[in-house]
Design a protein around this motif. Sequence first.
Motif: not given
Lengths: 161, 584
Positions: B137-144, B336-356
């Motif tokens: 069930r490809r979401i993050a890798m839907r285009n791969a 020492m500035k504010p920073t948000t860190i996520n993994n590659v896969k985590t970011f890669s779900y975001a576009p589909q989440i915002i779209l759908n």
Amino acid sequence: MTVAKEDLRERVRQAITNQKRPTVTVLSSLLATQDELGYIPDEAIHEVAALNEESINEVWGVASFYKNFRFTPPGEHTVEICWGPSCHLVGATAIIEKTLGHLGLEAEGETTGNKLTLRYNTCLGACAQAPVISIDHHLRGRMTPERAVALIDNIDTNGTH
Amino acid sequence: MSTYQELKTQADTHWQELTQGEKPWIRVGTELNGQAAGAVEVVNALRSEFAARNIEATVDEVGTLGMSYAEALVDVLKPGKSRLLFQRVTPEDVPTIIDEYIVNDRVPKNLAFAYLGDEPIDGVPDLNSIPQYSMQRRIAMRNAGHIAPSDILQYIANDGYAALNKALYEMKANDVIDEMKTSNLRGRGGAGFPAGLKWSFMVNSPGPVKYIACNGEEGDPGAFNDKAILESDPHTLLEGIILAGYATGATNGYVFVRHGHDGPIDRVEQAIKDAYANNLLGKNILGSDFSFDVEVALTGDSYVAGEETGLMEAIEGKRSMPRFKPPFPAAAGLWMKPTTINNVKTFSYAPQIILNGGEWFSKIGVNKSSGTAIACLTGNVTYPGIYEVEMGATMGEVINEIGGGAPNGKAMKFLQTGGPLGGVIGLDALDLHIDFDEMQGAGAMFGSGGIIIGDEDASVVDLIRLLVAFCQYESCGKCFPCRLGMTQLLDLMERVAGFEARPGDLDACERVGMTMKLGSLCAHGQLGFNPINSALKHFREEFETHVNEKRDPTGRTSTKFYSPKASRPYAEDFKGVQPLELVK
């Protein structure tokens, strides 16, 4: 200072001042140096320290921390054998053993005349094609000991692969 | 200034030309696994054979469909036909594919793998009937494997950057965070921390400079899904990072990758360049008020650089030794500035989440584990590859039905999951559902998604020695319980695996392991004993046979063990170096 040394220093200067990524750090400068020369000569430590306004100690600290940095020139070609668990389970040890024997080496290192550098890599990233080796950064999967030494011999004769 | 609609129109025209034009369109997966299977040579052969025959064709290098075992995969779309995939293609097969199929419409049966599309192709199975594809069930890798990462228009034609456009013009930053929270997406780096919540931490941190860091270090041997996304569909990742930047009010993003992985690095840098050229990065993105910059930061070889604070040290150019927390990155991270860190896969779900919508995503998966998991199957497995499956699937479904179990009629014996620190687990884990909480409760780690399978002939003790050697080699040295403890554990394991163990060695392992757990700053030391501990839990007998009978029950007799040694500067390299010399 000899001409060769000054030339080396100039190549380092070129490499570290022409980095293409906007953020320049001690680490990025060392990586740029190693990309250019294949190793980190003492001159580079000084140049990197000067460019980044860091102490010699800090630069040595970084250079000796990351395991990809080397301090002597590598062989003309580099062969890496993947040593990670996926490759291990499907025969990496046999490839290492055969290759070492073939090259007359006891462990990682350079062959006579600095023709070739052999390294074990903790993971080359193509685990689904294990066992994997890389020859001058080009990956070769589903490897066998025989094919590995044949490919290595092929570099020797052609200078290419 | 190009707006999204103009881009989309241009992209749709381009996509129509590719899919419904006069020329055949050939896609070859050349990400790391494809490359190792010889796909680059196949691409070169295709280009030169087409040129020699004066045939006009589009040949694109794409990412992975997941089925690495079938690579090099050549995917041919002829005008008016379904896509026909050829498997395990070598440069020598290329003339056959061109002369037989592309010119004469005959299907070379020995090479044909499957077709994909509405029109069946005689004598060839439907790709959707092959479990290695249909169970995904490809979401993050839907285009791969479907689009060329070097062609931004192909991404845009497939809804690419639509989510960004939607966010910039229809949503406030907080709406994006709310959508992420609703989606229940949990971080895919291993810990499973809710991504929306993490993003919200940085919103109120003071600016003006705030960072998004994408962790693509992926040092776990046996895991390559981050690199696969970087190579297969870097724009999905970039769009996710830009969305995170918009949502959190960040100004700069870093994609953090280990040097030397040229494919992933080159493709993501190309994508960044293309995004800038199309006003999807930089000043006033798509004509909005939002500006954001992204660049790649490389690390040297260091496993601990994958730890989030080690990563920040490495981006700053220092030794990647973990920092004390607090302060947490959302307050004081990079420089020492504010920073948000996520993994590659985590970011890669975001576009589909915002779209759908977040709700759409929250309904995929199981319990508190929404969405999909990306499993990398390797080791003694029939169909090695990278498979994106819905959360809630059992490990057994993934390993047996997709992976085909162990090859050559052998029985499986153990699984190595969660990277080297995850250790080994027994086959009872096959019943576990891929669910953050269920796996954690059972003492198993899904972690980065690497699942390495060992068959009945594999020696657990031999593998554990290797994992311990890895952890010893990669200890950063900051905390002495880890630095010295890993060295002791390796000594002990070398004795056990080398049939030289003394009575009490296994107990000694446990004592050292406990000290490491209590006295180390990061997971490397805290979990450094886990490989041995997990193996003792499931395969204690095998260890005891080594200790008591000086033999390996799997029949392994060689005591030779090869392991990488860190290259350290030799003493002579330090000649003339003046300690504490400061540069003026």
